[in-house]
Enzyme design. Structure first.
Site, short mmCIF file in Angstrom:
data_model
loop_
_atom_site.label_atom_id
_atom_site.label_comp_id
_atom_site.label_asym_id
_atom_site.label_seq_id
_atom_site.Cartn_x
_atom_site.Cartn_y
_atom_site.Cartn_z
N ARG A 12 3.45 -16.01 -3.04
CA ARG A 12 4.13 -15.35 -4.43
C ARG A 12 5.12 -14.01 -3.65
O ARG A 12 4.99 -13.89 -2.65
CB ARG A 12 2.81 -14.38 -5.04
CG ARG A 12 2.19 -15.15 -6.05
CD ARG A 12 1.48 -14.51 -7.07
NE ARG A 12 0.68 -13.44 -6.66
CZ ARG A 12 0.49 -12.03 -6.91
NH1 ARG A 12 1.77 -11.86 -7.65
NH2 ARG A 12 -0.37 -11.36 -6.37
N ILE A 85 -1.17 -4.83 -1.25
CA ILE A 85 -1.32 -4.28 -2.46
C ILE A 85 -0.86 -2.99 -2.39
O ILE A 85 -0.51 -2.18 -1.45
CB ILE A 85 -2.93 -4.35 -2.68
CG1 ILE A 85 -3.47 -3.74 -1.66
CG2 ILE A 85 -3.24 -5.83 -2.71
CD1 ILE A 85 -5.11 -3.56 -1.93
N TYR A 147 -0.70 4.06 0.57
CA TYR A 147 0.18 2.76 0.80
C TYR A 147 1.32 3.44 1.87
O TYR A 147 1.33 2.58 2.68
CB TYR A 147 0.93 2.67 -0.39
CG TYR A 147 1.95 1.44 -0.35
CD1 TYR A 147 1.71 -0.06 -0.34
CD2 TYR A 147 3.30 1.79 -0.18
CE1 TYR A 147 2.66 -0.82 -0.28
CE2 TYR A 147 4.22 0.52 -0.30
CZ TYR A 147 3.78 -0.70 -0.29
OH TYR A 147 4.63 -1.81 -0.01
P1 NDP Z 1 3.10 -9.44 -4.52
O1 NDP Z 1 2.09 -8.65 -5.31
O2 NDP Z 1 3.94 -10.19 -5.31
O3 NDP Z 1 2.23 -10.59 -3.49
C1 NDP Z 1 1.21 -10.04 -2.84
C2 NDP Z 1 0.85 -11.21 -1.88
O4 NDP Z 1 -0.23 -10.71 -0.96
C3 NDP Z 1 0.21 -12.11 -2.71
O5 NDP Z 1 0.37 -13.64 -2.39
C4 NDP Z 1 -1.22 -11.84 -2.90
O6 NDP Z 1 -2.36 -12.90 -3.01
C5 NDP Z 1 -1.37 -11.40 -1.16
N1 NDP Z 1 -2.56 -10.64 -1.02
C6 NDP Z 1 -2.96 -9.59 -1.56
N2 NDP Z 1 -3.98 -8.90 -1.08
C7 NDP Z 1 -4.70 -9.97 -0.17
C8 NDP Z 1 -5.44 -10.15 0.72
N3 NDP Z 1 -6.47 -9.14 0.71
N4 NDP Z 1 -5.72 -11.19 1.40
C9 NDP Z 1 -4.70 -11.92 1.69
N5 NDP Z 1 -3.71 -11.99 0.60
C10 NDP Z 1 -3.53 -10.91 -0.10
O7 NDP Z 1 3.94 -8.36 -3.43
P2 NDP Z 1 5.34 -8.45 -2.71
O8 NDP Z 1 5.82 -9.81 -2.73
O9 NDP Z 1 6.04 -7.47 -3.84
O10 NDP Z 1 5.32 -7.58 -1.54
C11 NDP Z 1 5.11 -8.52 -0.45
C12 NDP Z 1 5.03 -7.44 0.82
O11 NDP Z 1 6.07 -6.58 0.70
C13 NDP Z 1 3.85 -6.43 0.63
O12 NDP Z 1 3.11 -5.96 1.94
C14 NDP Z 1 4.35 -5.14 0.06
O13 NDP Z 1 3.75 -4.27 0.47
C15 NDP Z 1 6.04 -5.07 0.75
N6 NDP Z 1 6.87 -4.61 0.07
C16 NDP Z 1 7.15 -4.81 -1.31
C17 NDP Z 1 8.24 -4.33 -1.82
C18 NDP Z 1 8.75 -4.57 -3.12
O14 NDP Z 1 9.67 -3.86 -3.59
N7 NDP Z 1 8.07 -5.59 -3.77
C19 NDP Z 1 8.83 -2.95 -1.20
C20 NDP Z 1 8.44 -2.74 0.02
C21 NDP Z 1 7.65 -3.55 0.74
P3 NDP Z 1 -2.50 -13.43 -4.38
O15 NDP Z 1 -1.16 -14.21 -4.97
O16 NDP Z 1 -3.80 -14.46 -4.20
O17 NDP Z 1 -2.84 -12.31 -5.39
#
Ligand code: NDP
Length: 241
Positions: A12, A85, A147
């Site tokens: 995702r 997260i 975070y």
């Molecule tokens: P999303 O919420 O869209 O997706 C998060 C993904 O991480 C999902 O696939 C989810 O799995 C998985 N995940 C969450 N918790 C766990 C866990 N305990 N074990 C395994 N998988 C897990 O997040 P983003 O795509 O927005 O973010 C991706 C990364 O980028 C993150 O580390 C975030 O902190 C970082 N980031 C994002 C920003 C943004 O603007 N979006 C900005 C800066 C950093 P599932 O699909 O099963 O829920």
């Protein structure tokens, strides 16, 4: 033989874009996810990329899961620690559970995933570890003490491990995205997004997941072999380190 890449949270958001970009660049890709079976199934049927469910917060599950991935498609050459997260709250209201959940996933999760692949990368004298941190780990963000602490910790981890991996042909780098248009960011109320967040971004828009994915493909490539311990800041000019 094509190289093998494992992307956590790879079904995702930014992770899905990373998985697809690595696949297009010729890698054999596996993607992990935490619990959203529906999104993972849709992703696999769209891309053909196999998904694996376990929590990055659980060390034993990571070890077992990685062993399974390696049995299925081969030793992992490229690890992208992307799963993350948020559990936002002003600090005076933050619960120990909100603190722990974010540290366990966003910081310990990076240890839990990297540790089981590290010896193999050292033995094979090649590896790429790419950690997806955040602008808020660089500058701090009110409402995100948990975070920001975890994401800043990822940067310290990156720099320390880069020094350990250098002679073994392993590079360890981080990417700090700014605000990227994924579900994590779209969960922010639209009014806050449009009136408070986007105006802070000099390029005047949210970033695209593919813009982060292209940074990953570069850091994974042979062309990036001299780059280690570094951070790519990709935030539309919002913050300079
Ligand atoms: P999303 O919420 O869209 O997706 C998060 C993904 O991480 C999902 O696939 C989810 O799995 C998985 N995940 C969450 N918790 C766990 C866990 N305990 N074990 C395994 N998988 C897990 O997040 P983003 O795509 O927005 O973010 C991706 C990364 O980028 C993150 O580390 C975030 O902190 C970082 N980031 C994002 C920003 C943004 O603007 N979006 C900005 C800066 C950093 P599932 O699909 O099963 O829920």
């Amino acid at each position: 033989m094509s190289k093998v890449a494992l992307v956590t949270g790879g079904s995702r958001g930014i992770g899905a874009a990373i998985s697809k970009a690595l696949q297009e660049a010729g890698y054999q890709v596996a993607a992990t996810y935490g619990g959203n079976d529906e999104a993972a199934a849709a992703f696999t049927s769209e891309t053909g990329i196999k998904t694996y469910k376990w929590s990055v917060a659980d060390y034993d599950a990571c070890k077992e899961g990685i062993a399974q991935v390696e049995a299925d498609i081969g030793p992992i050459d490229v690890l992208v620690n992307n799963a993350g997260i948020t559990r936002d709250s002003m600090f005076h209201k933050m619960t120990p559970e909100q603190w722990k959940e974010v540290i366990d996933t966003n910081l310990s999760g990076v240890f839990n995933m990297t540790h089981p692949v590290w010896s193999g990368m050292r033995d094979r004298k090649f590896g790429r570890v790419i950690n997806i941190s955040s602008i808020n780990g660089q500058k701090g963000q009110a409402g995100q003490a948990n975070y920001s602490a975890a994401k800043a910790g990822d940067l310290g981890f990156t720099k320390a491990l880069a020094q350990e991996g250098a002679r073994a042909g392993i590079t360890v780098n981080a990417i700090c995205p700014g605000y990227i248009g994924t579900e994590m960011v779209r969960a922010i109320p639209e009014k806050v997004l449009n009136e408070k967040i986007v105006p802070q971004i000099p390029v005047g828009r949210l970033g695209e997941p593919e813009e982060i994915a292209r940074c990953v493909v570069f850091l994974a490539s042979d062309d990036a072999g001299f780059i280690t311990g570094s951070t790519i800041t990709a935030n539309g000019g919002q913050f300079f380190v």
